[in-house]
Write an enzyme that holds these catalytic residues in place. Structure first.
Site, PDB file in Angstrom:
ATOM      1  CG  MET A  30      10.200 -19.269  -2.338  1.00 21.31           C
ATOM      2  SD  MET A  30      11.646 -19.285  -3.389  1.00 21.31           S
ATOM      3  CE  MET A  30      12.384 -20.823  -2.924  1.00 21.31           C
ATOM      4  N   GLY A  36       5.799 -27.682   7.878  1.00 27.00           N
ATOM      5  CA  GLY A  36       6.743 -26.669   8.377  1.00 27.00           C
ATOM      6  C   GLY A  36       6.182 -25.271   8.166  1.00 27.00           C
ATOM      7  CG  HIS A  37       5.745 -23.674   4.215  1.00 28.23           C
ATOM      8  ND1 HIS A  37       5.970 -24.778   3.440  1.00 28.23           N
ATOM      9  CD2 HIS A  37       6.696 -22.776   3.869  1.00 28.23           C
ATOM     10  CE1 HIS A  37       7.006 -24.567   2.641  1.00 28.23           C
ATOM     11  NE2 HIS A  37       7.475 -23.367   2.885  1.00 28.23           N
ATOM     12  CG  ASP A 150      15.872 -22.031   4.527  1.00 25.13           C
ATOM     13  OD1 ASP A 150      16.667 -22.597   3.763  1.00 25.13           O
ATOM     14  OD2 ASP A 150      14.644 -22.224   4.501  1.00 25.13           O
ATOM     15  CB  SER A 186       9.221 -27.052  -0.991  1.00 19.96           C
ATOM     16  OG  SER A 186       8.608 -26.217  -0.047  1.00 19.96           O
TER      17      SER A 186
HETATM   18  O1  PAF Z   1      12.718 -19.456   2.579  1.00 17.99           O
HETATM   19  C1  PAF Z   1      12.093 -19.265   1.518  1.00 17.99           C
HETATM   20  O2  PAF Z   1      11.158 -19.995   1.156  1.00 17.99           O
HETATM   21  C2  PAF Z   1      12.474 -18.093   0.628  1.00 17.99           C
HETATM   22  O3  PAF Z   1      13.850 -17.884   0.632  1.00 17.99           O
HETATM   23  C3  PAF Z   1      11.736 -16.785   0.987  1.00 17.99           C
HETATM   24  C4  PAF Z   1      12.087 -16.288   2.365  1.00 17.99           C
HETATM   25  C5  PAF Z   1      10.234 -17.024   0.896  1.00 17.99           C
HETATM   26  C6  PAF Z   1      12.098 -15.703  -0.019  1.00 17.99           C
HETATM   27  O4  PAF Z   1      11.767 -16.064  -1.323  1.00 17.99           O
END
Ligand code: PAF
Length: 282
Positions: A30, A36-37, A150, A186
């Site tokens: 998002m 992390g990303h 998550d 984020s």
């Molecule tokens: O984890 C996230 O950032 C969101 O839930 C995802 C998997 C991109 C879906 O919008």
């Protein structure tokens, strides 16, 4: 690196790639990208010929309008970060592009999606499944990468992939933490420096609870985490659950199963900001 905003353009770019039978990795995000990303993207780049990163603040997974409105949007900075990592395509569509009509599909994977986040954020996992299933249909990735912060989201996505026979490998990636232990998110950008310092207590107490758990029961460990965190000014635990790592159902005894996780959500600061984290006990 191509930056694409329409499904048509995405299909066009991917059709050439698919003809060459290249392995495609997808990193759904998002935006408001952080280290992390970057760790998910690096892994995808290592393991695939082509990496697609989606940047889309998905409205259908927000059950709170304020949360959606306040969610950080930093596409320019995100693209700068991604261009250094070997990404092939950034897919950053508008809401209208993804949802030309309201998505009325219902996804339900009890009991995995009905506890913890699922119980407190009605419709959240339905929205996650809506967007992730659309992205899987649009990109047809061989592998898709999700962060273990998550933890429940990964379990729900696995259940969806299994139920719908989607041919994609789900690749969970470890939580990346600041030096202080704070799990990268984020949402951390919404914290003041003081609140950020307060938030470091979440991981500190979770880490301490692993040693504590060696000498104490599940109930005592649960109580220790909740009471220590709630005693800190500026923190309020929404829930802490010690659960089976596969079924996500609460465990009563450490001997109940051989994979046990502690999953927590804590409100931090004046606004307040909702932070999640988790820890593996065994
Ligand atoms: O984890 C996230 O950032 C969101 O839930 C995802 C998997 C991109 C879906 O919008």
């Amino acid at each position: 690196m191509q930056i694409i905003s329409t499904v048509k353009e995405l299909e066009k770019s991917l059709s050439a790639i698919k003809k060459e039978e290249k392995a495609i990795g997808l990193v759904p995000t998002m935006g408001a990208l952080h280290a992390g990303h970057a760790s998910l993207v690096k892994r995808s780049v290592e393991e695939n010929d082509v990496t697609v990163v989606s940047v889309f603040v998905n409205p259908t997974q927000f059950n709170d309008k304020n949360d959606l409105n306040n969610y950080p949007r930093t596409l320019e900075a995100d693209c700068l970060l991604l261009s250094d990592l070997g990404v092939t395509i950034v897919f950053a569509p508008t809401v209208e592009e993804i949802y030309p009509e309201p998505d009325t599909r219902k996804f339900s994977y009890p009991p995995i999606d009905s506890v913890m986040e699922g119980a407190r954020r009605p419709g959240h996992f339905n929205g996650v499944c809506q967007i992730v299933s659309k992205l899987f249909n649009m990109v047809s990735p061989n592998k898709a990468y999700f962060g273990e912060k998550d933890f429940q989201q990964i379990a729900v996505i696995r259940a969806m992939v299994k139920a719908l026979n989607i041919p994609v490998e789900i690749c969970p990636c470890p939580i990346i933490r600041e030096e202080t232990g704070l799990a990268l998110s984020s949402r951390n950008t919404l914290l003041s420096e003081e609140e950020k310092a307060t938030a470091t207590n979440i991981s500190r107490i979770l880490f301490a609870s692993v040693d504590f758990a060696a000498q104490h029961s599940v109930k005592e460990t649960h109580e220790m985490v909740v009471s220590q965190l709630n005693s800190i000014d500026g923190l309020e635990v929404e829930y802490f659950q010690i659960v089976d790592g596969i079924t996500l159902q609460p465990v009563n005894l450490w001997e109940d199963t051989d994979y046990i996780m502690g999953c927590i959500t804590v409100y931090c600061g004046a606004r307040p900001i909702r932070l999640i984290d988790n820890i593996k006990y065994k």
